[in-house]
Design a protein around this motif. Structure first.
Motif, PDB file in Angstrom:
ATOM      1  N   ARG A 117      -3.160   9.837  -1.810  1.00 38.48           N
ATOM      2  CA  ARG A 117      -3.396   8.407  -1.618  1.00 38.48           C
ATOM      3  C   ARG A 117      -2.758   7.886  -0.334  1.00 38.48           C
ATOM      4  N   GLY A 118      -2.155   8.810   0.426  1.00 41.67           N
ATOM      5  CA  GLY A 118      -1.668   8.436   1.740  1.00 41.67           C
ATOM      6  C   GLY A 118      -0.184   8.192   1.851  1.00 41.67           C
ATOM      7  N   MET A 119       0.585   8.499   0.849  1.00 39.42           N
ATOM      8  CA  MET A 119       2.019   8.263   0.924  1.00 39.42           C
ATOM      9  C   MET A 119       2.710   9.342   1.742  1.00 39.42           C
ATOM     10  N   ARG A 120       3.717   8.945   2.499  1.00 34.70           N
ATOM     11  CA  ARG A 120       4.500   9.886   3.291  1.00 34.70           C
ATOM     12  C   ARG A 120       5.582  10.487   2.387  1.00 34.70           C
ATOM     13  N   ILE A 121       5.618  11.812   2.291  1.00 33.78           N
ATOM     14  CA  ILE A 121       6.597  12.538   1.473  1.00 33.78           C
ATOM     15  C   ILE A 121       7.325  13.524   2.390  1.00 33.78           C
ATOM     16  N   ALA A 122       8.620  13.327   2.564  1.00 31.21           N
ATOM     17  CA  ALA A 122       9.398  14.146   3.498  1.00 31.21           C
ATOM     18  C   ALA A 122      10.360  15.051   2.747  1.00 31.21           C
TER      19      ALA A 122
ATOM     20  N   GLY B 223       0.814  -1.201   0.000  1.00 31.11           N
ATOM     21  CA  GLY B 223       0.000   0.000   0.000  1.00 31.11           C
ATOM     22  C   GLY B 223       0.848   1.250   0.000  1.00 31.11           C
ATOM     23  N   TYR B 224       0.192   2.403  -0.143  1.00 30.56           N
ATOM     24  CA  TYR B 224       0.921   3.672  -0.227  1.00 30.56           C
ATOM     25  C   TYR B 224       1.533   4.082   1.115  1.00 30.56           C
ATOM     26  N   ARG B 225       1.124   3.432   2.211  1.00 30.71           N
ATOM     27  CA  ARG B 225       1.700   3.750   3.519  1.00 30.71           C
ATOM     28  C   ARG B 225       2.865   2.831   3.881  1.00 30.71           C
ATOM     29  N   ASP B 226       3.164   1.873   3.014  1.00 28.51           N
ATOM     30  CA  ASP B 226       4.250   0.931   3.302  1.00 28.51           C
ATOM     31  C   ASP B 226       5.618   1.469   2.899  1.00 28.51           C
ATOM     32  N   ILE B 227       5.643   2.312   1.875  1.00 27.87           N
ATOM     33  CA  ILE B 227       6.890   2.899   1.369  1.00 27.87           C
ATOM     34  C   ILE B 227       6.700   4.402   1.274  1.00 27.87           C
ATOM     35  N   GLY B 228       7.679   5.162   1.803  1.00 24.33           N
ATOM     36  CA  GLY B 228       7.647   6.617   1.687  1.00 24.33           C
ATOM     37  C   GLY B 228       8.824   7.115   0.864  1.00 24.33           C
ATOM     38  N   ILE B 229       8.808   8.403   0.506  1.00 24.54           N
ATOM     39  CA  ILE B 229       9.916   8.978  -0.265  1.00 24.54           C
ATOM     40  C   ILE B 229      10.420  10.242   0.417  1.00 24.54           C
ATOM     41  N   GLU B 230      11.711  10.497   0.234  1.00 27.67           N
ATOM     42  CA  GLU B 230      12.344  11.696   0.761  1.00 27.67           C
ATOM     43  C   GLU B 230      12.949  12.489  -0.385  1.00 27.67           C
ATOM     44  N   LEU B 231      12.679  13.791  -0.413  1.00 27.64           N
ATOM     45  CA  LEU B 231      13.168  14.699  -1.448  1.00 27.64           C
ATOM     46  C   LEU B 231      13.827  15.894  -0.777  1.00 27.64           C
ATOM     47  N   THR B 232      14.841  16.468  -1.410  1.00 25.14           N
ATOM     48  CA  THR B 232      15.426  17.691  -0.868  1.00 25.14           C
ATOM     49  C   THR B 232      14.570  18.894  -1.249  1.00 25.14           C
TER      50      THR B 232
END
Length: 577
Positions: free
Chosen positions: A464-469, A434-443
């Motif tokens: 869709r619920g994804m963590r974006i940091a 699901g979209y909460r299982d993997i997140g992404i990090e961007l500068t």
């Protein structure tokens, strides 16, 4: 008598057909000359080729009409030798004289009729070679010069530069080679169009010609690259002065699309004989220096140093090894936990790429990731990281380690590929995640520079619920106004602020402000690089959400993380009591 009349009529008809044929050949000039080389026949093609009408040419001497002065005696002698001795004039390519005085290229063939009589007639059949000659000149120009700026091209530069270097060697003088590369020229073409880009190149070529001395060379060696060679130098000050002149050529703005626009360029300088003794070697080394100058930003200047070339060779070798590492299974992911600042519980894991070659020591990500970005290999690396993180998450889910999310780093270079985010989503679906299982990090900078299509893709994942940091927060543009515009769920405070916060009021204030603003915007806040209890205590007082750093856990291979998640590793003492 009837038979004689018939023969005469047939003869006249034949002669008329022959004359009609001669007149119908548009590119074949035919002239007839008597024993004294006077014109007795002059067809229309001869008029077009040499400029004289048949009436003007009739009765004139061959040598007075179309023979250049330097050929005059030779033509007269050759005609006499043919008439008196039977020595034929060979067919050959000549340059004869037009009525205007200009020379005309022809292939000339000669026929003598009645050569053993008292009235020999010489006919010259001349084929106009003007088009072929011009085509040859055009081809020669195209192979030696740039069609837009009319400057020598790389091939011509190398030939002329080698000759110049030989002269410098004889005179024991120095030559400075300057390699110029316009900064972000592709952006000019994309934004303003190729016509404006060409206008810039032509104007820059004009300005650079103003930097030339009589003995100097200037060439356009590729789309937006120029090379200047300054021979006969004796002092370092001469080099600096001439390079300064090149920089001055870029000082004034360029008029593009009706507006003044400032243009910069990266400059690399190599010196003969110190940095190379052949044209190719010197150009290559100036190019190496130029590439290093462009890494420093717009308008950079770099003189060649041998270690630059050695480093370039090493990097090229490293890229080749990295390609092989992808095939040979030398890459792996380590995972660094992010723990709750309140409870110490492992909440999330950041996936970090590691490379252990089959032979030799590990290669640091700080070394191979930038190389992968510059070479384009980052796309394959990124795909591998996403695939491996998803595979590992599925494996852990199967073992009952259920709640921790894995975050992966995505570079701006990866997002240049239009389908990057779609490929990421496809990998999640392929693994049943699901979209909460993997997140992404961007500068920060990646978000600022992202085009609308990338932002639309991030917004879709966000909803869709994804963590974006935002990673390394505070080290990029340092503008807080963009936070409300971008689809982010978390801020990661850069370790540079955390490191000195206990003893530096300025860093402490920045860190506290970042945590406060993040919370007011409903964002989760993570502190990176926490290494001691003082930093931890301060972050807990500021109510930071998550802690990541060596004080708790270093990045660990999957097997060690599995033992940690299974409770086989004791909790950290930082939360006791």
């Amino acid at each position: 008598m009837q038979e004689v009349a018939l023969v005469r009529r047939q003869y006249l008809e034949s002669e008329q057909r022959f004359r009609a044929l001669l007149e119908s050949l548009p590119k074949v000039a035919v002239q007839g000359y008597d024993r004294e080389r006077r014109v007795i026949y002059w067809n229309e093609a001869s008029t077009r080729l040499y400029g004289y009408t048949a009436e003007e040419a009739q009765g004139c001497l061959l040598e007075d009409l179309i023979i250049p002065e330097f050929m005059r005696e030779g033509v007269i002698r050759a005609h006499r030798d043919w008439v008196h001795q039977g020595v034929e004039i060979p067919a050959e390519e000549l340059e004869l004289k037009h009525k205007s005085g200009e020379l005309v290229s022809v292939f000339s063939h000669h026929v003598m009729l009645g050569e053993h009589t008292d009235s020999p007639l010489m006919f010259c059949v001349d084929v106009d070679l003007s088009d072929q000659k011009q085509a040859r000149r055009d081809l020669d120009f195209a192979t030696r010069f740039d069609s837009l700026t009319h400057l020598p091209n790389r091939r011509t530069l190398e030939i002329e530069l080698d000759a110049l270097l030989a002269s410098c060697q004889r005179q024991d003088t120095v030559l400075a080679l300057v390699y110029l590369d316009i900064d972000h020229f592709v952006d000019i073409n994309d934004a303003l169009g190729y016509e404006q880009g060409d206008r810039l190149l032509v104007e820059l070529a004009r300005r650079l010609r103003g930097c030339q001395r009589v003995t100097d060379l200037l060439a356009r060696v590729s789309s937006d690259e120029f090379v200047l060679a300054f021979p006969g130098l004796h002092r370092e000050g001469d080099v600096r002065r001439l390079v300064g002149n090149v920089q001055l050529a870029l000082r004034d703005p360029f008029l593009l699309d009706g507006r003044d626009r400032q243009v910069t360029a990266g400059l690399g300088v190599a010196l003969f004989p110190e940095n190379g003794t052949s044209a190719r070697e010197l150009i290559r080394n100036a190019d190496v220096a130029k590439n290093r100058a462009k890494l420093e930003g717009r308008g950079g200047l770099q003189f060649f140093e041998q270690h630059l070339h050695d480093e370039l060779v090493r990097q090229h070798h490293l890229i080749t090894q990295l390609e092989q590492a992808l095939e040979n299974g030398e890459l792996c992911l380590h995972y660094q936990p992010q723990v709750s600042a309140v409870s110490g519980r492992v909440e999330n894991l950041e996936a970090l790429l590691r490379w252990q070659p089959a032979e030799g020591p590990p290669v640091a990500p700080a070394e191979f990731i930038p190389l992968a970005e510059r070479s384009g290999l980052i796309h394959r690396l990124g795909d591998w990281v996403i695939q491996e993180a998803c595979r590992q998450q599925v494996e852990w889910r199967g073992k009952g380690f259920g709640e921790q999310r894995i975050d992966i780093n995505v570079s701006g270079r990866q997002l240049l590929r239009p389908d990057a985010l779609q490929r990421f989503e496809a990998c999640l679906l392929r693994h049943g995640l699901g979209y909460r299982d993997i997140g992404i990090e961007l500068t920060e900078n990646v978000l600022i520079e992202a085009d609308e299509s990338v932002l639309d893709g991030l917004r879709r994942l966000y909803h869709r619920g994804m963590r974006i940091a935002i990673d390394d927060f505070g080290t990029g543009y340092s503008s807080l106004s963009y936070l409300k515009h971008f689809p982010v769920t978390a801020l990661k405070i850069d370790r540079s602020f955390v490191h000195d916060a206990p003893h530096q009021p300025e860093d402490r204030a920045i860190m506290e402000a970042a945590i406060f603003i993040g919370h007011r915007l409903g964002l989760e806040v993570v502190a990176e690089g926490v290494e001691n209890v003082e930093q931890l205590t301060l972050l807990r007082e500021m109510r930071c959400d998550l802690i990541q750093g060596y004080f708790f856990y270093r990045p660990m291979p999957a097997e060690a993380i599995e033992r940690l998640l299974a409770g086989l590793v004791p909790g950290h003492q930082g939360f006791s009591g």
